[in-house]
Scaffold this motif. Sequence first.
Motif, mmCIF file in Angstrom:
data_model
loop_
_atom_site.group_PDB
_atom_site.id
_atom_site.type_symbol
_atom_site.label_atom_id
_atom_site.label_comp_id
_atom_site.label_asym_id
_atom_site.label_seq_id
_atom_site.Cartn_x
_atom_site.Cartn_y
_atom_site.Cartn_z
ATOM 1 N N ASP A 1 0.813 -1.393 -0.084
ATOM 2 C CA ASP A 1 -0.057 0.090 0.008
ATOM 3 C C ASP A 1 0.830 1.284 -0.042
ATOM 4 O O ASP A 1 1.798 1.370 0.931
ATOM 5 C CB ASP A 1 -0.898 0.130 1.378
ATOM 6 N N GLU B 1 -15.181 -1.977 9.527
ATOM 7 C CA GLU B 1 -13.987 -2.792 10.144
ATOM 8 C C GLU B 1 -14.075 -2.690 11.664
ATOM 9 O O GLU B 1 -13.443 -3.592 12.087
ATOM 10 C CB GLU B 1 -12.769 -1.452 9.746
ATOM 11 N N ARG C 1 -10.033 -9.975 2.091
ATOM 12 C CA ARG C 1 -9.004 -9.036 1.835
ATOM 13 C C ARG C 1 -7.781 -9.949 2.238
ATOM 14 O O ARG C 1 -6.594 -9.135 2.229
ATOM 15 C CB ARG C 1 -9.128 -7.970 3.219
ATOM 16 N N ARG D 1 -6.582 -3.240 5.712
ATOM 17 C CA ARG D 1 -7.257 -2.314 5.096
ATOM 18 C C ARG D 1 -8.622 -2.947 4.511
ATOM 19 O O ARG D 1 -8.323 -3.807 3.481
ATOM 20 C CB ARG D 1 -6.440 -1.367 3.992
ATOM 21 N N LEU E 1 -11.268 0.502 0.242
ATOM 22 C CA LEU E 1 -10.378 1.830 -0.589
ATOM 23 C C LEU E 1 -11.654 2.835 -1.087
ATOM 24 O O LEU E 1 -12.650 2.268 -1.790
ATOM 25 C CB LEU E 1 -9.884 1.240 -1.705
#
Length: 845
Positions: free
Chosen positions: A303, A335, A487, A496, A499
């Motif tokens: 990233d 999350e 993920r 993460r 996006l």
Amino acid sequence: MTALRASVRLQLHAGFDFDAAAAQVDYFARLGISHLYLSPIAAAVPGSTHGYDNIDPTRISPELGGEAGFARLADAVRAHAMGILLDIVPNHMAAHPGNRWWSDVLRHGRRSVHAGWFDIDWEAPGCEGKLWLAVLDRPLAAALADGVLSLDIGATGPCLRHHDLTLPLSPLSFPAAADSWPAWVERCQRSPQRLHDLLQRQAYRLAWWRSGADRTNYRRFFDIDGLVALKVEEPQVFEAVHALPLRLVAEGHVDGLRIDHVDGLADPAGYLQRLRTCLDGVAAQRSVPPGSITLHVEKILADGEALPADWTCDGTTGYDFMDQVGALLHDGAAEPALQALWQAQSGDGRGFDAWQQQARLQMLQGSLRCDLDRFLRGLAEPCANDPGAADLTGGMFERAAIALLQHFPVYRTHGLRSAADQQWLDHAATAAAAQLGEGDRAALRHVCTWLCEHPALRTRFEQLTAPLNAKAVEDTTFYRYARLLSRNEVGSDPARIHLPLEQFLFCAGQRAQHWPQALLAVATHDHKRGPDARCRLAVLSWNVAYWADQQRHWNALAVAAGHPCPLPGGETSMLWQTLVGSWPLQAEAVDAAFIARVGGWLQKALREGKRVSSWSDPDPVLEQAAADWLSWFGGSPEAAVLRSAVEAFVHGIAPHAARLGLVQLALQLCCPGVPDIYQGNEGWDTSMVDPDNRGAVDYAQRRAWLAAAPDWQQTLRAWSDGAPKALLLATLLRCRAAMPDLFGAAPLTSLAAHGAVWALGRLAGSHGMVLVVDAAASVDVELAGPGLLRQGAGHAGRVTLPVGHWRSLLDARRCEGGQDVDAASLLDGAPVAIWVLDNGDEDGC
């Protein structure tokens, strides 16, 4: 020469060889593919299913059909105005008796003409000045005592056998006269001491396989003792490895190369520059302009990491796009709930970074220990010449190096020539220093300084960080930290979840500006799970509470049936996620074959995770208990209620997942770059990790989809077989072929849109395309009905279409631009719509 427009990745092996691929060329041509992207074709270990274990890069694999078979495939490709991209492996070869270069090193040791072709440290401590060959199934003394080592006479003279392994002997260790060999072999066989003495005269030291992690003194591909690294930076090695692909380019059979594991090379930038020069040279023989032969690199970008700007290549093979488009489809607000659920299931609330740091330490102390020791030995020279390091001990340097490696966030730096490289090193050094004492911090400062000043040490470091990242993160932590497995994908950061669209578009813009021919992938031969399995799991992020309730319900049903899952909580969650992601949509397909596939994944997952089992020390009791439970779940009448509950849940979320899958595909085909379609991905791909993701493709089904009359709305109504995906793919590939300038050069822009809708456009002269996406922020995953992909879209909002006459690519509806248009009318109930400027040419697009 055909311009690269869209590729299809084909996995070649004895069961799907050149002739089998040639039989499908007409289908791929009609689909709209411009290039076949072939897995390695060089001679590999007999029975290889992938080709990355090559034994002779100068020769086309006879198992695939040899030169004649490849020529037939190339002729078929050219007859359909297509091209071939070739996957090559310059980093390593199989350490196999069939590898004549390697066998020559085993036979002659340092005297071999090929001794300098492999990355071998002949002076490594404890190796007795020999090549440490950890291939025995027991310690050497036991192998001699138990009689599992024997002598035989092979084609080139006496040889050593250990079960199915054959090893050459030094010609200085046996009689020169061939007629005396049988008697000599018999004498040695009768005397263990003679056999022992014979082994002492070899260039290699036979050893127990368990010693390999500590003693192996040749660089490997990752930690696989059976794959030995080449020094392709040596001119004679480069020439030998590339003779075949360069010849095939010169002959007009190959139009591009894909470089496997470019991070394993000593100097990737220098290698690519040299290869580009060679490619331009042979391309000139075809009267092809410089730079026309494409060159893509398998490169995992972290990233925030960019491909080095000075690399003379056309971009990556698409793992970066796969990560970005996958993250785009998840709920950014999920999350905290996902982390809380994972903490409750695993009993561990640490974030992903802490998990992967622990795995890195385990790898450095385990299967990569010999690589770490080799780097530490490299510190001796700069240390001896630096008076400031005189009071620092070996222990200080080891702790400093381990801490630095634990925190290194990218696969590798590239000579520390760029500011970005220096930032990655500084980032790791700062994090490492925070966990070290004063003496170790002093050692760390020296290590970082020496990395900048000493190229050989820096190269050794860079060739350690890459396998460490791969083995500790992708092949270990991805099987431990299972907050949401969609993920946990190659090239992705599980920390993460989401996006935002703005960042996705920024990444697309950067790709268009710097690497317009970069490949765009959503599936590869290395993926952990298929793109549509990932979409199913992405749906879970939109209603975490419901997902948590379901898992609790399933676990309770298993307990009530007297068969609780025997795995720990974290591994149980991984199993549920895998079942949900890969569950067949037709009930009758949930059969023994499917359960066996899941069983193969489960064993691999447990062993890769290295927590409750491992490849080196498997736990047969736990593995058998898990396999028995899975068998019970898949077939026992007692588990019928549980199976039905899982099936109902899957059927409830599958339509939503399919909608996300169509969005994902549309973005792959509409974004700047070159879409790379993995074999079989014309339909839904809910495969698991290899070897499951390399299975046979049903081409009859795919041909039937292509031949069917295109009816977008009908396919949305009867969607479960994959027809909507096939139709969307074929339509967009045809559009890319009809408007190459639009898709090759026009930027991707976000159009004005209001409400839960995205509108992305590409405009070039009289050509234009607008992708409209139903991006409703709420997905009701509790609803399990008939599951149609058509949905009411009155909530979607409005889109400002540019001025012009627009035509729907999927169903030929028309509308006028220059105004705000109701998104519901543009989508007509579908998850995506593609509108093109109507210039009167409907034949191609």
